[in-house]
Motif scaffolding. Structure first.
Motif, PDB file in Angstrom:
ATOM      1  N   GLY A 174       0.833  -1.186   0.000  1.00 31.18           N
ATOM      2  CA  GLY A 174       0.000   0.000   0.000  1.00 31.18           C
ATOM      3  C   GLY A 174       0.870   1.237   0.000  1.00 31.18           C
ATOM      4  N   ASP A 175       1.093   1.822  -1.185  1.00 27.64           N
ATOM      5  CA  ASP A 175       1.985   2.963  -1.301  1.00 27.64           C
ATOM      6  C   ASP A 175       1.406   4.008  -2.252  1.00 27.64           C
ATOM      7  OD1 ASP A 175       4.358   2.558   0.359  1.00 27.64           O
ATOM      8  OD2 ASP A 175       4.720   0.800  -0.898  1.00 27.64           O
ATOM      9  N   ILE A 176       1.914   5.251  -2.116  1.00 27.13           N
ATOM     10  CA  ILE A 176       1.469   6.369  -2.933  1.00 27.13           C
ATOM     11  C   ILE A 176       2.325   6.449  -4.198  1.00 27.13           C
ATOM     12  CG2 ILE A 176       0.991   8.836  -3.011  1.00 27.13           C
ATOM     13  CD1 ILE A 176      -0.613   7.336  -0.893  1.00 27.13           C
ATOM     14  N   PHE A 177       1.653   6.558  -5.346  1.00 24.37           N
ATOM     15  CA  PHE A 177       2.315   6.720  -6.637  1.00 24.37           C
ATOM     16  C   PHE A 177       1.842   8.011  -7.291  1.00 24.37           C
ATOM     17  CE2 PHE A 177       2.609   2.243  -5.778  1.00 24.37           C
ATOM     18  CZ  PHE A 177       3.768   1.799  -6.394  1.00 24.37           C
ATOM     19  N   ARG A 193       0.917   3.664   9.643  1.00 27.22           N
ATOM     20  CA  ARG A 193       2.278   3.809  10.157  1.00 27.22           C
ATOM     21  C   ARG A 193       2.297   3.851  11.682  1.00 27.22           C
ATOM     22  NH1 ARG A 193       4.197   9.016   7.256  1.00 27.22           N
ATOM     23  NH2 ARG A 193       3.153   7.873   5.585  1.00 27.22           N
ATOM     24  N   GLU A 194       3.462   3.589  12.233  1.00 25.08           N
ATOM     25  CA  GLU A 194       3.628   3.579  13.686  1.00 25.08           C
ATOM     26  C   GLU A 194       3.281   4.941  14.280  1.00 25.08           C
ATOM     27  OE1 GLU A 194       7.470   2.277  14.885  1.00 25.08           O
ATOM     28  OE2 GLU A 194       7.300   0.296  13.970  1.00 25.08           O
ATOM     29  N   GLY A 195       2.716   4.906  15.492  1.00 30.45           N
ATOM     30  CA  GLY A 195       2.388   6.132  16.199  1.00 30.45           C
ATOM     31  C   GLY A 195       0.963   6.590  16.026  1.00 30.45           C
ATOM     32  N   ASP A 255       0.050   3.046   3.251  1.00 28.59           N
ATOM     33  CA  ASP A 255      -0.166   4.482   3.098  1.00 28.59           C
ATOM     34  C   ASP A 255      -1.077   4.680   1.895  1.00 28.59           C
ATOM     35  OD1 ASP A 255       1.954   5.379   5.113  1.00 28.59           O
ATOM     36  OD2 ASP A 255       3.142   4.175   3.727  1.00 28.59           O
ATOM     37  N   ALA A 256      -2.146   5.459   2.058  1.00 24.49           N
ATOM     38  CA  ALA A 256      -3.159   5.476   1.007  1.00 24.49           C
ATOM     39  C   ALA A 256      -3.898   6.815   0.953  1.00 24.49           C
ATOM     40  CB  ALA A 256      -4.157   4.334   1.225  1.00 24.49           C
ATOM     41  N   ASP A 257      -4.742   6.957  -0.069  1.00 23.82           N
ATOM     42  CA  ASP A 257      -5.718   8.042  -0.207  1.00 23.82           C
ATOM     43  C   ASP A 257      -5.092   9.431  -0.215  1.00 23.82           C
ATOM     44  OD1 ASP A 257      -7.212   5.780   0.134  1.00 23.82           O
ATOM     45  OD2 ASP A 257      -8.284   6.458   1.912  1.00 23.82           O
ATOM     46  N   GLY A 306      -5.086   4.193  15.768  1.00 25.32           N
ATOM     47  CA  GLY A 306      -5.909   3.014  15.529  1.00 25.32           C
ATOM     48  C   GLY A 306      -5.606   2.338  14.215  1.00 25.32           C
ATOM     49  N   HIS A 307      -6.665   1.932  13.515  1.00 24.31           N
ATOM     50  CA  HIS A 307      -6.555   1.133  12.295  1.00 24.31           C
ATOM     51  C   HIS A 307      -5.868   1.918  11.175  1.00 24.31           C
ATOM     52  CE1 HIS A 307      -7.357  -1.714   9.249  1.00 24.31           C
ATOM     53  NE2 HIS A 307      -8.472  -1.188   8.784  1.00 24.31           N
ATOM     54  N   TYR A 308      -6.521   2.960  10.680  1.00 27.46           N
ATOM     55  CA  TYR A 308      -5.944   3.927   9.742  1.00 27.46           C
ATOM     56  C   TYR A 308      -6.136   5.315  10.333  1.00 27.46           C
ATOM     57  CZ  TYR A 308      -5.049   1.092   5.521  1.00 27.46           C
ATOM     58  OH  TYR A 308      -4.548   0.197   4.603  1.00 27.46           O
TER      59      TYR A 308
END
Length: 327
Positions: free
Chosen positions: A182-185, A227-229, A209-211, A232-234
């Protein structure tokens, strides 16, 4: 003669000043995030006890597109509402949607059409199951949807595309080479077509990482991440563009926006001051109930708007943006 003791004292005082300044700035940022006022978008009409997510606001702020579906995203339909007398009207199904799994609506910045993703069939066997489409707006309403041309559509999925005024597209993919889950392009529009997508390295982490969504002035980017920190979920984050053109460190948008559940789909109003997002935050009954003993209480919990399904929210970010502009 150089006085080493004086240099040491000066360095210490400088560091003390920097640490104190950082602590004060961090305290101000925390206070701003804690004072944000989040609200459901028109409960009962837009946000209901059903499954709603993925908004887009037209450039004139008179039309709201979003996705209506079932939990698990197995059925998703594009619907729209118009601004009438200070309220959003009862949504209607977009005339080009309803048969296939359509999602991720995004208004063209010039107001002349709508981008969206769809599982509808194509005549190209080289394409994947989900592709990016564009439907033009004309005097009669909407034209027939057409595949977006160029390398942005290929055998890999494209999810949550957002399109800037120069037609640059940012999106997320889980299967494209280089993705870590799940990455940004980004794909640029050059000579009438789209270039091969490239990773935006500074935005991506080993987590999902998304949206991605970019502010109208190009100075800020929003995304959701595991990502860490996070809380919650997203969680939703904001990034500020640096002098070198890259995106700086992400700032978690805090507990008023983020929750233990999924907070995603960031989309901005045309002026960039209001953030719309989706969340499956639980209400007080569902979240605070340790055990259900009465059937009526269970039905009441499942039938409320905050029942764990996605809803659409908005929040005024003008105070945060003002702080970030001067920081």
């Amino acid at each position: 003669m150089i006085n080493l003791k004086q240099i040491g004292t000066a360095t210490f005082l400088s560091l003390t000043f920097l640490v104190t300044t950082f602590a004060q700035e961090n305290q101000e940022l925390t206070q701003i995030l804690n004072n944000l006022q989040v609200e459901l978008v028109q409960p009962g009409t837009i946000s209901t006890n059903g499954f709603e997510f993925g908004t887009s606001i037209s450039p004139d702020s008179k039309e709201l597109f979003f996705v209506k579906g079932i939990s698990g995203f197995r059925r998703t339909v594009l619907v729209y509402s118009t601004w009438q007398d200070g309220y959003w009207s009862k949504p209607k199904i977009a005339p080009f949607s309803g048969q296939y799994r359509d999602g991720n609506p995004y208004h063209a910045k010039d107001g002349k059409g709508l981008y969206f993703t769809s599982s509808r069939p194509t005549s190209n066997p080289e394409l994947g199951a989900t592709n990016l489409w564009f439907v033009a707006r004309n005097d009669q309403g909407w034209s027939e949807p057409e595949l977006v041309k160029g390398a942005v559509n290929d055998k890999h999925e494209i999810v949550y595309p957002t399109v800037q005024a120069d037609k640059t597209i940012h999106f997320v993919s889980w299967s494209r080479p280089g993705s870590k889950g799940g990455d940004i392009f980004v794909s640029k529009y050059e000579n009438g077509t789209y270039t091969s997508p490239e990773l935006v390295d500074e935005l991506n982490t080993p987590a999902s990482d998304a949206d991605p969504e970019i502010s109208p002035d190009g100075n800020y980017l929003y995304l959701t991440s595991q990502r860490e920190g996070g809380l919650g979920h997203y969680d939703l984050y904001i990034f500020k563009k640096q002098k070198d053109g890259k995106w700086g460190k992400g700032i978690n948008l805090g507990p008023k926006i983020n929750s233990r559940n999924m907070d995603s789909d960031p989309i901005l109003s045309p002026d960039g001051q209001t953030l719309y997002f989706s969340s499956d935050k639980l209400g007080e009954i569902a979240a605070g109930q340790d055990k259900f003993t009465e059937y009526d209480t269970l039905v009441e919990s499942l039938d409320q708007i905050h029942n764990g399904l996605m809803n659409i929210y908005k929040v005024d970010l003008s105070s945060l943006l003002s702080y970030l502009d001067r920081s």
